[in-house]
Scaffold this motif. Structure first.
Motif, PDB file in Angstrom:
ATOM      1  N   UNK A 135       3.078  -8.214   7.699  1.00  0.00           N
ATOM      2  CA  UNK A 135       3.705  -8.895   6.561  1.00  0.00           C
ATOM      3  C   UNK A 135       3.128  -8.351   5.256  1.00  0.00           C
ATOM      4  N   UNK A 136       1.814  -8.229   5.190  1.00  0.00           N
ATOM      5  CA  UNK A 136       1.166  -7.686   3.982  1.00  0.00           C
ATOM      6  C   UNK A 136       1.673  -6.275   3.718  1.00  0.00           C
ATOM      7  N   UNK A 137       1.693  -5.445   4.746  1.00  0.00           N
ATOM      8  CA  UNK A 137       2.177  -4.079   4.639  1.00  0.00           C
ATOM      9  C   UNK A 137       3.623  -4.051   4.157  1.00  0.00           C
ATOM     10  N   UNK A 138       4.454  -4.902   4.738  1.00  0.00           N
ATOM     11  CA  UNK A 138       5.871  -4.926   4.396  1.00  0.00           C
ATOM     12  C   UNK A 138       6.147  -5.405   2.987  1.00  0.00           C
ATOM     13  N   UNK A 139       5.498  -6.475   2.577  1.00  0.00           N
ATOM     14  CA  UNK A 139       5.725  -7.009   1.228  1.00  0.00           C
ATOM     15  C   UNK A 139       5.314  -5.976   0.182  1.00  0.00           C
ATOM     16  N   UNK A 140       4.155  -5.374   0.356  1.00  0.00           N
ATOM     17  CA  UNK A 140       3.710  -4.356  -0.605  1.00  0.00           C
ATOM     18  C   UNK A 140       4.663  -3.164  -0.609  1.00  0.00           C
ATOM     19  N   UNK A 195      -4.070  -0.575   2.780  1.00  0.00           N
ATOM     20  CA  UNK A 195      -5.443  -1.048   3.024  1.00  0.00           C
ATOM     21  C   UNK A 195      -5.437  -2.536   3.364  1.00  0.00           C
ATOM     22  N   UNK A 196      -4.705  -3.313   2.584  1.00  0.00           N
ATOM     23  CA  UNK A 196      -4.659  -4.760   2.799  1.00  0.00           C
ATOM     24  C   UNK A 196      -4.002  -5.144   4.110  1.00  0.00           C
ATOM     25  N   UNK A 197      -2.974  -4.406   4.501  1.00  0.00           N
ATOM     26  CA  UNK A 197      -2.328  -4.683   5.780  1.00  0.00           C
ATOM     27  C   UNK A 197      -3.282  -4.467   6.943  1.00  0.00           C
ATOM     28  N   UNK A 198      -4.014  -3.349   6.877  1.00  0.00           N
ATOM     29  CA  UNK A 198      -4.984  -3.089   7.949  1.00  0.00           C
ATOM     30  C   UNK A 198      -6.097  -4.132   7.940  1.00  0.00           C
ATOM     31  N   UNK A 199      -6.633  -4.415   6.765  1.00  0.00           N
ATOM     32  CA  UNK A 199      -7.735  -5.383   6.664  1.00  0.00           C
ATOM     33  C   UNK A 199      -7.302  -6.758   7.156  1.00  0.00           C
TER      34      UNK A 199
END
Length: 103
Positions: A32-37, A15-19
């Motif tokens: 980056x958000x998607x990858x870190x999570x 969700x955060x990666x898309x947002x």
């Protein structure tokens, strides 16, 4: 110290990666958000449920990301993202977090 359940980390990453990508208009930042999570969740999955389960859940995480794109054409972007995030979160809970992996 209690850790955040891997299910919540994975779902939040999708969700955060898309947002992040949508609202900043910078797709790499969303990646980056998607990858870190994804890395954080995968480490927890491996610690709690082992390498094979971690690999399967990581594949589900990446598959959810990829699958949300064609799904978005049918149901809309946000419903697609929430749907795959829920699916990955549920799988994570069932295969790892439910086993008492949250300390």
């Amino acid at each position: 110290m209690a850790r955040i359940p891997a299910a919540a980390v994975a779902a939040s990453g999708l969700i955060g990666g898309y947002a992040t990508a949508r609202f900043t208009k910078k797709r790499p930042l969303g990646g980056v958000v998607l990858g870190v999570a994804g890395v954080v969740a995968a480490r927890q999955w491996r610690e709690v449920a082992g390498g094979k389960t971690a690999a399967a859940l990581s594949a589900a995480y990446l598959g959810g990301f990829a699958g949300s794109h064609p799904l978005a054409k049918k149901v809309g972007a946000w419903p697609a993202v929430f749907g795959v995030a829920g699916g990955v979160g549920l799988a994570s809970w069932a295969l790892a977090d439910r086993r008492g992996g949250v300390r």
